[in-house]
Design a protein around this motif. Structure first.
Motif, mmCIF file in Angstrom:
data_model
loop_
_atom_site.group_PDB
_atom_site.id
_atom_site.type_symbol
_atom_site.label_atom_id
_atom_site.label_comp_id
_atom_site.label_asym_id
_atom_site.label_seq_id
_atom_site.Cartn_x
_atom_site.Cartn_y
_atom_site.Cartn_z
ATOM 1 N N UNK A 355 -14.393 7.135 -4.725
ATOM 2 C CA UNK A 355 -14.272 8.216 -3.744
ATOM 3 C C UNK A 355 -14.488 7.703 -2.312
ATOM 4 N N UNK A 356 -15.388 6.723 -2.178
ATOM 5 C CA UNK A 356 -15.636 6.118 -0.866
ATOM 6 C C UNK A 356 -14.392 5.391 -0.372
ATOM 7 N N UNK A 357 -13.746 4.682 -1.298
ATOM 8 C CA UNK A 357 -12.545 3.930 -0.905
ATOM 9 C C UNK A 357 -11.411 4.897 -0.561
ATOM 10 N N UNK A 387 -8.555 1.452 -7.675
ATOM 11 C CA UNK A 387 -8.071 1.532 -6.289
ATOM 12 C C UNK A 387 -6.700 0.875 -6.159
ATOM 13 N N UNK A 388 -6.482 -0.172 -6.918
ATOM 14 C CA UNK A 388 -5.168 -0.834 -6.893
ATOM 15 C C UNK A 388 -4.120 0.093 -7.502
ATOM 16 N N UNK A 391 -3.010 2.786 -5.217
ATOM 17 C CA UNK A 391 -2.344 2.349 -3.986
ATOM 18 C C UNK A 391 -3.284 2.192 -2.797
ATOM 19 N N UNK A 392 -4.599 2.295 -3.042
ATOM 20 C CA UNK A 392 -5.556 2.183 -1.932
ATOM 21 C C UNK A 392 -5.648 0.747 -1.429
ATOM 22 N N UNK A 393 -5.594 -0.194 -2.374
ATOM 23 C CA UNK A 393 -5.713 -1.602 -1.995
ATOM 24 C C UNK A 393 -4.615 -1.964 -1.002
ATOM 25 N N UNK A 399 -3.565 -2.410 6.539
ATOM 26 C CA UNK A 399 -4.312 -2.130 7.771
ATOM 27 C C UNK A 399 -4.993 -3.388 8.316
ATOM 28 N N UNK A 400 -5.117 -4.409 7.474
ATOM 29 C CA UNK A 400 -5.744 -5.658 7.918
ATOM 30 C C UNK A 400 -7.087 -5.944 7.284
ATOM 31 N N UNK A 401 -7.467 -5.165 6.279
ATOM 32 C CA UNK A 401 -8.734 -5.411 5.558
ATOM 33 C C UNK A 401 -8.563 -6.523 4.521
ATOM 34 N N UNK A 402 -9.613 -7.281 4.308
ATOM 35 C CA UNK A 402 -9.657 -8.195 3.158
ATOM 36 C C UNK A 402 -10.005 -7.370 1.927
ATOM 37 N N UNK A 403 -9.380 -7.682 0.814
ATOM 38 C CA UNK A 403 -9.571 -6.941 -0.435
ATOM 39 C C UNK A 403 -10.307 -7.848 -1.404
ATOM 40 N N UNK A 404 -11.597 -7.594 -1.597
ATOM 41 C CA UNK A 404 -12.486 -8.528 -2.287
ATOM 42 C C UNK A 404 -12.754 -8.139 -3.742
#
Lengths: 467, 210
Positions: A355-357, A387-388, A391-393, A399-404
């Protein structure tokens, strides 16, 4: 005789022994273990020739110290001391026969996200872990709190803790939240109102319409930071949302056992005539999106406010505020929304759930970050996978975030995810202490939506302007 | 109630006379007491050199001269007099391990965070809670450095200052007993195994899903 609080009921249901002086042995239903605070406890067991009394109630997962970069199963990715610590947990889990989710398992993640996700955490339980954010599990109406390593060893050996009962504190959040206000804003606002020692000696029960309206994930965010208010534990009475969340999880009861459990869980609430030692009431309508300006989680202000002056405080807090402002590089009177941000961190046991993501991705959709770096560290491998799938990832990455990969990461910065000197971070984690996210790093605690907003504008930003 | 000799693993605490270092800052958290980079150890020992690391040393590892434990008068301190809410934050027992390894056996404040407070008793450290006025008085004493030793007597629950004045403090009788005798409470709990067995049998019947 007056009624009982939820805490009273859970306490009484777990009392294994009470001495004449009131010292109690509290039975522990679930013991969660991670790599950083457990090696010395297992070593203690071995040295004394003791065993784990209830391995089937003990669950281990490495989270604090693990890298969050892809390919991390390769041990060469870890510094030697971290590798030794994770290897020690591998060995201890195997030797003592406890449940274990290694780094290579998709179910691995932050221990306080894995427990609920796998159905280990159930209403009415006692849950402990060698980590202060164990309070998270209180969202299920479980009595959950952090313990030190000596107590970890005590629970491993005896499945009990030596305890004295805490006092009862009620925190009621009445009415509805306004748009843009989240569970994180509730929990930070409570700490802002009561101070970091306001809950010392108490177990808090959060209640009221605004709490009832929260999802289980939001409730976990609220209880997670009970410890930042000094409380031993935070609790929320279980209800239909709780039961819906729990049902069908791998370790949740099934069939007739589910029915029996449900019948008991429905008795887990504070009686109308229960006695409270302390009551705090906050109107949900009065809570704004907040940020922290200092180096204590009690240094909370609405995003629309300005940086305070040391003279605004009393007693020892005057000097502490002066030190905080110096550390944070802020000037009294400066607008909080003018503070420029270098880095955004979204994750942790406070705000690393799906939910946070979703909340952060909602703000980031179609936008690009203006900060130097931004990272999302999902709370577990399963949160990451979901999340993947949603489609959130993709939104984060575009947007430019690293996806860890999953872990505690920059919340406590034991692994390489750290701030450098002077680097300023909008963070969804739980502590803004000096050096917490890296030597001389500067942390502003915010909700996931506020973190995303800061990422887009490059400054602390009122998320309501972007909705 | 007394424990058998074999369970004596913790250093006993009876009377402590030593230099008290003043640390008046409020809300000193366990991240300050021992920063996270030192939590990678799998031992309990050796953390004293890193106690208050980021307040005590610069980035090159040189001592910061004005930090209290670097001042000549306080290098041998065995008592801390600290601001409100000492030990808040992380549950890391590395905090009392680092204090103990440095040589601190007693911390005095108006209040302590819950987990840190518990952790102290497990490691032979006495945390003493006193009213604001008493802490202020002891803080003044502590600021007089090596000329001002305090004596902490757990048996009589008193602190005696350099001028001979005495302050009484409260402590839980069970914890006092364990600290005075250096008792390992795991051993003591295991003596109640029958109670735990009985509880487990009862709970298994009442809540079989756990």
């Amino acid at each position: 005789m007056s009624g009982k609080t939820l805490y009273d009921k859970i306490w009484e249901a777990h009392l294994a022994h009470e001495a004449e002086d009131g010292t109690c042995l509290l039975y522990i239903d679930r013991h969660l273990v991670h790599e950083v605070t457990s090696p010395q406890a297992f070593e203690g067991l071995r040295m004394a020739g003791r065993t784990v009394r209830a391995p089937e109630k003990t669950i281990a997962v490495p989270d604090h110290n693990v890298p969050t970069t892809p390919g991390r199963e390769n041990p060469d990715q870890m510094p030697e001391d971290s590798r030794i610590q994770v290897a020690a947990l591998d060995t201890n889990a195997r030797d003592f026969g406890i449940h274990y989710y290694p780094v290579s398992d998709i179910r691995q993640g932050i221990v306080h996200i894995v427990g609920p996700e796998q159905g280990w955490t159930l209403p009415g339980m006692t849950v402990v872990c060698g980590d202060s954010h164990t309070a998270t599990h209180g969202a299920f109406g479980a009595l959950a709190h952090g313990i030190g390593t000596s107590e970890v060893e005590h629970v491993l050996a005896t499945q009990t803790l030596i305890q004295k009962k805490s006092k009862n504190m009620k925190v009621e959040i009445t009415g509805k939240l306004r748009p843009g206000v989240t569970a994180k804003d509730i929990t930070l606002s409570v700490i802002g109102a009561t101070g970091t020692a306001g809950g010392t000696g108490y177990v808090i029960e959060y209640c009221g319409e605004a709490i009832r309206d929260l999802s289980m994930e939001g409730r976990m965010t609220v209880c997670n930071m009970a410890i930042e208010g000094g409380a031993r534990a935070g609790l929320i009475a279980p209800d239909e949302k709780t039961f819906d969340y729990v049902m069908g999880r791998p370790h949740a009861p099934k069939g007739a056992q589910w029915e029996a459990a449900l019948a008991w869980w429905k008795t887990l609430y504070s009686d109308d005539d229960a006695q409270w030692d302390k009551v705090v009431t906050i109107a949900g309508e009065d809570i704004a999106p907040v940020v922290t300006w200092g180096t204590s989680p009690e240094d909370v202000l609405p995003i629309t406010a300005t940086v305070p002056a040391p003279e605004d405080f009393k007693g020892g807090k005057v000097e502490a505020a002066r030190r905080s402002l110096d550390y944070m590089g802020l000037t009294p009177g400066q607008k909080l929304s003018d503070i420029e941000i270098d880095t955004v961190f979204i994750g942790s046991c406070t705000n690393g759930r799906i939910e946070d993501l979703r909340a952060a991705a909602e703000i980031l959709k179609g936008k690009t970050i203006k900060v130097k770096r931004a990272m999302v560290v999902p709370g577990s491998g399963l949160v990451r996978a979901q999340a993947e799938e949603e489609g959130l990832a993709e939104i984060f990455q575009q947007a430019g975030f690293e996806w860890r990969m999953a872990g505690c990461s920059m919340c406590l910065a034991m692994n390489p995810d750290q701030l450098s000197e002077g680097e300023r971070c909008a963070s969804t984690s739980n502590r803004n202490f000096e050096g917490r996210q890296g030597y001389k790093g500067r942390t502003h605690l915010v909700s996931p939506a506020m973190a995303a907003a800061a990422a887009v504008t490059g400054k602390l930003t009122d998320v309501r302007e972007m909705m | 109630m007394s424990g058998p000799e074999k369970d004596t693993t913790m250093e006993k605490f009876s009377t402590l006379t030593g230099i008290a270092a003043p640390l008046p800052l409020v809300n000193i958290d366990t991240d300050m007491i021992i920063p996270k980079q030192f939590l990678k150890t799998i031992k309990r020992s050796g953390l004293g050199v890193n106690l208050f690391d980021e307040m005590r040393y610069d980035r090159q590892g040189n001592e910061i001269a004005d930090f209290v434990l670097n001042q000549p008068a306080y290098r041998e301190a065995s008592i801390l007099v600290a601001g409100d809410n000492f030990g808040c934050g992380s549950s890391r027992e590395h905090a009392p391990w680092a204090l103990l390894d440095f040589g601190i056996r007693c911390v005095i404040s108006t209040s302590f965070a819950d987990i840190f407070y518990n952790n102290c008793f497990k490691n032979g450290i006495l945390p003493v809670v006193l009213p604001q006025d008493d802490v202020a008085k002891l803080m003044d004493d502590a600021e007089r450095g090596a000329n001002a030793t305090l004596t902490v007597d757990l048996e009589s629950q008193t602190i005696t200052g350099p001028d001979g004045g005495t302050i009484a403090f409260e402590v839980d009788p069970w914890r006092k007993h364990c600290l005075l005798n250096g008792l390992d409470d795991i051993g003591l709990t295991l003596e109640k195994a029958a109670s735990i067995d009985a509880f487990e049998a009862r709970a298994a019947a009442e809540r079989p899903w756990v």
